[in-house]
Design a protein around this motif. Structure first.
Motif, PDB file in Angstrom:
ATOM      1  N   SER A  25      18.630  17.862  -3.502  1.00  0.00           N
ATOM      2  CA  SER A  25      19.240  18.577  -2.440  1.00  0.00           C
ATOM      3  C   SER A  25      18.943  20.085  -2.565  1.00  0.00           C
ATOM      4  CB  SER A  25      20.617  18.490  -2.097  1.00  0.00           C
ATOM      5  OG  SER A  25      21.252  19.470  -1.307  1.00  0.00           O
ATOM      6  N   VAL A  26      18.188  20.418  -1.449  1.00  0.00           N
ATOM      7  CA  VAL A  26      17.634  22.057  -1.592  1.00  0.00           C
ATOM      8  C   VAL A  26      17.991  22.809  -0.448  1.00  0.00           C
ATOM      9  CG1 VAL A  26      15.630  21.501  -2.926  1.00  0.00           C
ATOM     10  CG2 VAL A  26      15.466  21.392  -0.591  1.00  0.00           C
ATOM     11  N   GLY A  27      18.071  24.064  -0.698  1.00  0.00           N
ATOM     12  CA  GLY A  27      18.177  25.123   0.612  1.00  0.00           C
ATOM     13  C   GLY A  27      16.754  25.457   0.928  1.00  0.00           C
ATOM     14  N   LEU A  82      26.184  29.228  -5.644  1.00  0.00           N
ATOM     15  CA  LEU A  82      24.994  29.441  -4.537  1.00  0.00           C
ATOM     16  C   LEU A  82      24.423  30.778  -4.826  1.00  0.00           C
ATOM     17  CD1 LEU A  82      26.790  27.667  -1.722  1.00  0.00           C
ATOM     18  CD2 LEU A  82      24.493  26.943  -2.843  1.00  0.00           C
ATOM     19  N   GLU A  83      23.416  31.234  -4.352  1.00  0.00           N
ATOM     20  CA  GLU A  83      22.837  32.424  -4.398  1.00  0.00           C
ATOM     21  C   GLU A  83      23.449  33.605  -3.699  1.00  0.00           C
ATOM     22  OE1 GLU A  83      21.235  29.759  -3.477  1.00  0.00           O
ATOM     23  OE2 GLU A  83      21.246  29.016  -5.580  1.00  0.00           O
ATOM     24  N   VAL A  99      15.158  26.168  -2.592  1.00  0.00           N
ATOM     25  CA  VAL A  99      15.983  26.430  -3.749  1.00  0.00           C
ATOM     26  C   VAL A  99      16.686  25.532  -4.043  1.00  0.00           C
ATOM     27  CG1 VAL A  99      17.312  27.990  -2.416  1.00  0.00           C
ATOM     28  CG2 VAL A  99      17.322  28.181  -4.886  1.00  0.00           C
ATOM     29  N   GLY A 100      17.047  25.228  -5.455  1.00  0.00           N
ATOM     30  CA  GLY A 100      17.860  24.038  -5.885  1.00  0.00           C
ATOM     31  C   GLY A 100      18.134  24.269  -7.308  1.00  0.00           C
ATOM     32  N   ALA A 111      19.029  28.678   3.168  1.00  0.00           N
ATOM     33  CA  ALA A 111      19.540  29.572   1.837  1.00  0.00           C
ATOM     34  C   ALA A 111      20.231  30.856   2.318  1.00  0.00           C
ATOM     35  CB  ALA A 111      18.442  29.859   0.776  1.00  0.00           C
TER      36      ALA A 111
HETATM   37  N1  HPA Z   1      20.944  27.016  -3.154  1.00  0.00           N
HETATM   38  C1  HPA Z   1      20.816  26.191  -4.238  1.00  0.00           C
HETATM   39  N2  HPA Z   1      20.824  24.779  -4.377  1.00  0.00           N
HETATM   40  C2  HPA Z   1      20.946  24.132  -3.325  1.00  0.00           C
HETATM   41  C3  HPA Z   1      21.299  24.876  -2.268  1.00  0.00           C
HETATM   42  C4  HPA Z   1      21.094  26.217  -1.917  1.00  0.00           C
HETATM   43  O1  HPA Z   1      21.326  26.822  -0.834  1.00  0.00           O
HETATM   44  N3  HPA Z   1      21.272  23.918  -1.012  1.00  0.00           N
HETATM   45  C5  HPA Z   1      21.357  22.541  -1.527  1.00  0.00           C
HETATM   46  N4  HPA Z   1      21.197  22.602  -2.817  1.00  0.00           N
END
Ligand code: HPA
Length: 247
Positions: A88-90, A161-162, A177-178, A205
Motif C-alpha cells: 500500500s502506498v501514498g 506517516l510523513e 511512498v510506502g 501523501a
Molecule cells: N505514506 C507511507 N506509507 C503509506 C502511505 C503514505 O502516505 N499510504 C499507504 N502506505
C-alpha cells in the motif's frame, strides 16, 4: 513451481487466495532469522501460491518491526524463487490518483535497511526483477485493468506517516511512498530471489492535496476498496506465472 506473495493486511480479505481463516492452511517455517507464518492457500493451474502476511498472521506487526530477513529467507528455504510483493502506498504526484495500481521500476531507501551481509563485505546492486515486472504488466493488460507501468518507490521506516516537508522533499525524486518494499526487494536480491511489486495507491501523501489531512484508518479502507482490481491482476498472474522464463 511455486509463487510467493507477500501482502499487507487487506489481502486477508480476498477470497482469491483461499480461506486464510482456516488454521490447517497455515505453516510455521523456522528460519535462522526467526519464525514465519505462511499460508499455503491454493493451487491454480498446477501453480502453488504461498502467501506470507507481512504484518503477521494476527495482523499486528508494525512496519518497523517486520522480520524481513526471516520472511525472505522462509521463501528461499522452501525453494520459492519468485516473489511478488503487494504494498500500500501514498501518491507523491497529483497525476497518480488514489485507486491506481502501479508497478515500480526502482526505489529509494536512504536509511539503513535490513541486510543478510552483516558480517561479510558483500555489496549487491539492487533492482526489481524486470521479467516479473513485465509479467505483472502483461497480466493487468490481459485482465483489462489499467496499471501504471513505472514509478520510483520511496521507502520510509514508519510506522508514522510523513511530514508535509518530507513529502515535499520526496516528490521531486519519487512517485510513491510506502514503508516496506525496498527492504523486501533488497533482501530478495541478496538471497538470489526474483522480486517485483504491485503497489496500490491508497491516498495522496501528506500535503500533496492542500488542506487534506491524512488518517491511517482511511488509508486502510481505501486499500480494501482497491482489492477487486488487484484481485483481477493476481488471478491472471497466477495463471501465467508458470511460464515465466528465467533471465
Ligand atoms: N505514506 C507511507 N506509507 C503509506 C502511505 C503514505 O502516505 N499510504 C499507504 N502506505
Amino acid at each position: 513451481m511455486a509463487l510467493g506473495i507477500i501482502g499487507g493486511t487487506s489481502l486477508f480479505d480476498t477470497k482469491l487466495l483461499g480461506d486464510v481463516m482456516i488454521e490447517r492452511n497455515w505453516r510455521v517455517v523456522k528460519t535462522e532469522y526467526g519464525t514465519v507464518h505462511l499460508n499455503l492457500f491454493s493451487t491454480i493451474d498446477s501453480q502453488e501460491i504461498v502467501f506470507l502476511p507481512r504484518h503477521g498472521k494476527d495482523r499486528n506487526i508494525p512496519p518497523h518491526r517486520i522480520n524481513y530477513k526471516a520472511n525472505i529467507r522462509a521463501f528461499k528455504d522452501l525453494g520459492i524463487m519468485e516473489i511478488i510483493g503487494i504494498t500500500s502506498v501514498g501518491s507523491l504526484k497529483y497525476s497518480i490518483k488514489p485507486q491506481s495500481l502501479i508497478v515500480p521500476h526502482d526505489y529509494i531507501s536512504l536509511g539503513s535497511g535490513p541486510t543478510y551481509y552483516d558480517y561479510e563485505l558483500v555489496h549487491v546492486t539492487p533492482c526489481l526483477d524486470e521479467g516479473l515486472r513485465k509479467h505483472i504488466i502483461g497480466a493487468a493488460r490481459d485482465a483489462g485493468i489499467e496499471i501504471i507501468e513505472r514509478g520510483v518507490y520511496f521507502q520510509t521506516t514508519g510506522p508514522r506517516l510523513e511530514t508535509k516537508a518530507e513529502i515535499n522533499f520526496m516528490k521531486d525524486y519519487a512517485d510513491i511512498v510506502g514503508m516496506s518494499m525496498a527492504s523486501e526487494a533488497t533482501l530478495a536480491r541478496e538471497a538470489g530471489l526474483r522480486y517485483a511489486d504491485i503497489s496500490t495507491v491508497d491516498n495522496y501523501a501528506h500535503g500533496i492535496i492542500d488542506g487534506e489531512a491524512l488518517d491511517y484508518t482511511e488509508i486502510v479502507e481505501a486499500a480494501s476498496k482497491n482489492m477487486a482490481r488487484l484481485e483481477s491482476v493476481l488471478q491472471r498472474l497466477m495463471e501465467v506465472i508458470p511460464h515465466i522464463p528465467t533471465d
